[in-house]
Design a protein around this motif. Structure first.
Motif, short mmCIF file in Angstrom:
data_model
loop_
_atom_site.label_atom_id
_atom_site.label_comp_id
_atom_site.label_asym_id
_atom_site.label_seq_id
_atom_site.Cartn_x
_atom_site.Cartn_y
_atom_site.Cartn_z
N ASP A 7 2.13 -3.06 -6.05
CA ASP A 7 2.64 -1.77 -5.57
C ASP A 7 4.15 -1.87 -5.34
OD1 ASP A 7 3.03 0.73 -4.53
OD2 ASP A 7 1.96 0.37 -2.65
N PRO A 8 4.95 -1.93 -6.43
CA PRO A 8 6.40 -2.07 -6.27
C PRO A 8 7.04 -0.97 -5.42
CG PRO A 8 5.76 -2.46 -8.54
CD PRO A 8 4.55 -1.93 -7.85
N THR A 9 6.49 0.25 -5.49
CA THR A 9 7.05 1.33 -4.68
C THR A 9 6.77 1.11 -3.20
OG1 THR A 9 6.79 2.90 -6.51
CG2 THR A 9 7.05 3.82 -4.30
N GLY A 10 5.51 0.83 -2.87
CA GLY A 10 5.15 0.59 -1.48
C GLY A 10 5.80 -0.65 -0.90
N ASN A 11 5.99 -1.67 -1.74
CA ASN A 11 6.57 -2.93 -1.27
C ASN A 11 8.10 -2.94 -1.32
OD1 ASN A 11 4.02 -4.01 -0.84
ND2 ASN A 11 3.90 -4.93 -2.88
N ALA A 12 8.69 -1.83 -1.78
CA ALA A 12 10.14 -1.78 -1.97
C ALA A 12 10.94 -2.15 -0.72
CB ALA A 12 10.55 -0.41 -2.50
N ARG A 71 4.15 0.33 7.34
CA ARG A 71 3.82 0.20 5.92
C ARG A 71 3.07 -1.11 5.68
NH1 ARG A 71 6.75 3.07 1.95
NH2 ARG A 71 8.37 4.46 2.80
N SER A 103 5.85 4.69 7.62
CA SER A 103 5.65 5.89 6.81
C SER A 103 5.07 6.98 7.69
CB SER A 103 4.70 5.61 5.63
OG SER A 103 3.46 5.12 6.09
#
Length: 327
Positions: A47-52, A96, A83
């Motif tokens: 999850d690159p977006t969530g882990n950004a 998050r 979030s």
């Protein structure tokens, strides 16, 4: 999908300013590096977006040229590690989750989800039905309590001659026992458990900022649990006994509180930076990027994997080096 993979939820908590965000950033960096180097496991980001936010902090620390560039602002109660969501029509903020996957041969796989909260959220009255920011602790497979010796009165007296800037500043002496008792109370409330007895989630009691404790005898007696590419949990337990005895001399009430919380408490010592941080603009402290040398940060997670993970526990998993020896 992720639901088909063995999952582990890991909650990191500690006093405000204990360095949890730095710890988590360096921890994931070291886990990725050592899981490949030692066990030939692949580290995947599903999850690159969530882990950004976490990936961004890692990049900031390890790509910086100067201390000012490696500085991470303290986790705020409404910052980028949270979030916004709506629960039963009420707006609230949740930490998050940062999820990564370890994958080896023979379909061995384990997902690891990390949670980091601002330390203030473990204070009494800072969590409830309308503000469920720490409810993840009730579902964790491992609790990581990051003990900050620079915020403890007894350790500060022992370190009175240290030139570490974390000790020369007038930090408040935090009641770190309160964090443990608050953790226990919240888990009991969420699971409707009686007010007595210990909880069965393992607790990693991590003495952070080990680099400032070079003169403390227990630290000098510790051994490296890595023996080549093999992780020796027996060494972890011997180290734990050494640290426990030392802590009983310094902070006996804290040891007692930790052991009242969990059936299994294991003591670790680590340093995120390997050196004292440097004062930068506005009185903040930041590591010197070229001198960052973590030590022991990843050990609690490898201990959990070695002892508790379905995929990578000692009984079912052999490292590639061990497999070659047995052929």
């Amino acid at each position: 999908g992720l639901c088909e993979i063995p999952q582990a939820f890991i909650s990191i908590f500690g006093a405000p300013g204990a360095g949890k965000s730095y710890f988590l950033s360096v921890l994931t960096h070291e886990l990725q590096r050592k899981s490949l180097e030692k066990w030939e496991l692949h580290w995947e980001d599903p999850d690159p977006t969530g882990n950004a936010p976490l990936n961004g902090m890692r990049h900031r620390i390890f790509s910086a040229d100067f201390a000012r560039d490696a500085y991470l602002a303290k986790t705020s109660l409404d910052g980028h590690l949270y979030s916004k969501t709506s629960i039963h029509g009420r707006k609230t903020q949740l930490p998050r989750p940062f999820t990564y996957i370890l994958e080896g041969d023979q379909n061995r796989v384990q997902s690891l989800t990390f949670y980091d909260n601002a330390g203030e959220q473990y204070q009494p009255d800072m969590d409830g039905i309308n503000n469920p920011v720490t409810h993840h602790v009730a579902h964790s497979h491992l609790w990581c309590f990051l003990f900050d010796p620079s915020k403890d009165g007894t350790f500060r007296k022992f370190l009175k001659d240290s030139k570490d800037p974390q000790l020369t500043r007038r930090f408040p002496k935090e009641n770190q026992e309160l964090l443990l008792s608050e953790l226990k109370n919240r888990v009991r409330t969420l699971h409707h458990l009686p007010s007595f007895g210990k909880l069965n989630t393992p607790l990693a009691f991590i003495i952070g900022k080990k680099d400032m404790l070079e003169e403390w005898e227990p630290v000098s007696q510790l051994s490296d649990p890595w023996e080549g590419n093999q992780f020796n949990s027996d060494v972890v337990m011997r180290n734990s006994d050494i640290l426990r005895e030392g802590l009983l001399q310094m902070v006996p009430n804290l040891v007692s509180q930790a052991e009242a919380v969990a059936e299994k408490v294991v003591y670790f010592a680590s340093t995120t930076f390997g050196h004292p941080p440097r004062p930068i603009k506005d009185g903040f402290l930041s590591p010197l990027p070229k001198r960052i040398k973590p030590d022991g940060v990843e050990v609690p997670i490898f201990w959990w994997l070695n002892s508790w993970s379905e995929a990578f526990n000692t009984e079912s998993f052999q490292t590639p080096a061990q497999e070659k020896e047995s052929d």
